[in-house]
Design an enzyme around this catalytic site. Sequence first.
Site, mmCIF file in Angstrom:
data_model
loop_
_atom_site.group_PDB
_atom_site.id
_atom_site.type_symbol
_atom_site.label_atom_id
_atom_site.label_comp_id
_atom_site.label_asym_id
_atom_site.label_seq_id
_atom_site.Cartn_x
_atom_site.Cartn_y
_atom_site.Cartn_z
ATOM 1 N N PRO A 1 -1.533 -4.876 -3.441
ATOM 2 C CA PRO A 1 -2.091 -5.756 -2.289
ATOM 3 C C PRO A 1 -2.726 -4.772 -1.433
ATOM 4 O O PRO A 1 -2.187 -4.014 -0.807
ATOM 5 C CB PRO A 1 -0.525 -6.438 -1.968
ATOM 6 C CG PRO A 1 0.268 -6.288 -2.941
ATOM 7 C CD PRO A 1 -0.045 -4.819 -3.666
ATOM 8 N N GLU A 2 -3.841 -5.212 -0.934
ATOM 9 C CA GLU A 2 -4.711 -4.651 0.142
ATOM 10 C C GLU A 2 -4.592 -5.499 1.515
ATOM 11 O O GLU A 2 -4.019 -6.488 1.369
ATOM 12 C CB GLU A 2 -6.110 -4.414 -0.308
ATOM 13 C CG GLU A 2 -6.398 -3.650 -1.502
ATOM 14 C CD GLU A 2 -6.426 -2.023 -1.350
ATOM 15 O OE1 GLU A 2 -6.270 -1.603 0.010
ATOM 16 O OE2 GLU A 2 -6.530 -1.399 -2.189
ATOM 17 N N HIS B 1 13.081 -10.003 -10.876
ATOM 18 C CA HIS B 1 12.318 -9.161 -9.647
ATOM 19 C C HIS B 1 12.337 -10.026 -8.586
ATOM 20 O O HIS B 1 11.695 -9.620 -7.532
ATOM 21 C CB HIS B 1 10.908 -8.772 -10.136
ATOM 22 C CG HIS B 1 10.811 -8.073 -11.323
ATOM 23 N ND1 HIS B 1 11.491 -6.829 -11.845
ATOM 24 C CD2 HIS B 1 10.109 -8.434 -12.499
ATOM 25 C CE1 HIS B 1 11.211 -6.480 -13.053
ATOM 26 N NE2 HIS B 1 10.592 -7.319 -13.375
ATOM 27 N N ARG C 1 7.840 -3.639 -9.158
ATOM 28 C CA ARG C 1 7.859 -1.943 -9.159
ATOM 29 C C ARG C 1 8.928 -1.338 -7.966
ATOM 30 O O ARG C 1 9.133 -0.211 -8.046
ATOM 31 C CB ARG C 1 6.583 -1.549 -9.041
ATOM 32 C CG ARG C 1 5.781 -1.779 -10.397
ATOM 33 C CD ARG C 1 4.268 -1.203 -10.549
ATOM 34 N NE ARG C 1 4.355 0.115 -10.400
ATOM 35 C CZ ARG C 1 3.271 0.997 -10.366
ATOM 36 N NH1 ARG C 1 2.033 0.208 -10.100
ATOM 37 N NH2 ARG C 1 3.367 2.292 -10.155
ATOM 38 N N ARG D 1 -17.483 16.219 10.811
ATOM 39 C CA ARG D 1 -16.867 16.053 9.409
ATOM 40 C C ARG D 1 -17.647 16.213 8.261
ATOM 41 O O ARG D 1 -18.504 15.494 8.101
ATOM 42 C CB ARG D 1 -16.223 14.836 9.503
ATOM 43 C CG ARG D 1 -14.887 14.570 10.732
ATOM 44 C CD ARG D 1 -13.893 15.330 10.481
ATOM 45 N NE ARG D 1 -13.167 15.501 9.273
ATOM 46 C CZ ARG D 1 -12.519 14.325 9.000
ATOM 47 N NH1 ARG D 1 -12.181 13.422 9.783
ATOM 48 N NH2 ARG D 1 -12.132 14.411 7.666
#
Length: 272
Positions: A2-3, A91, A110, A152
Amino acid sequence: VPELPEVETTRRGIEPAVVGRRIRHAHVHEPRLRWPVERTLVRRIKGQRIVSAGRRAKYLLIGLERGTLILHLGMSGSLRVLPANTPRVAHDHIDLVLDSGAALRFNDPRRFGSLHYVEGDPLTHKLLARLAPEPLEADFNTDYLWRITRKRRVPIKQLLMDGHRVVGVGNIYANEALFRARVKPTRRASGITQAEAAALVRAVRATLRMAIRVGGTTLRDYVGADGAPGYFRQRLHVYEREGRACRRCGALIRQLTQGHRSTYYCPQCQKS
Ligand SMILES: [Zn+2]
């Protein structure tokens, strides 16, 4: 995984069902998540009313009367709102049973997710205190991006994905935002012009907003809090489109590897 857009979609999905409701019981069936769920959590949150559903980076902040639940979905976690008597499946680790008769149920195959309860300002918690700016908030702006790219040598894509600089810009979103801003991902960060920094800020925001609007990306089997799949994937311009025609110019999308992650770009649209 999930982002940020999926987490925001989840937040929006659960908000109407949980805010204003009282927690009748909490059940922690499996406390062994990324960090163990504290034994006292169930007792401390019982009976409290949920007053808000917020987010910081990929953490959901469920505000209670006397504290805040800090929930992370980890690699594979999801939240659903369902009738409290719905049988658990594999789960399903945590249930918050609400006075509406619904339960907020956390499933995480997980077990890289986490749940903490804190009293006082949650933003001072060790998980949240040192997080970089939110990409959709005002402190991520042209001046900020310009400043952090100076001197950078790192490629601009890797800088955008660096969670110490800005949170929540995952690989898909970095690729898509760079296409939208017409900047080649391998460009050295210090070589970005001020106009490109402005374009990148707009592109990152627009890409994330679009993903949130269509409910996340659903790259695997993720579904939103209401069980609906996302459709962002159909709108991708470059991500996993190597060898296919650019939707803007027709050139073939190319792929390369940067920092162990796949990069996709249009050799014609994105300036090197
Ligand atoms: Zn193109």
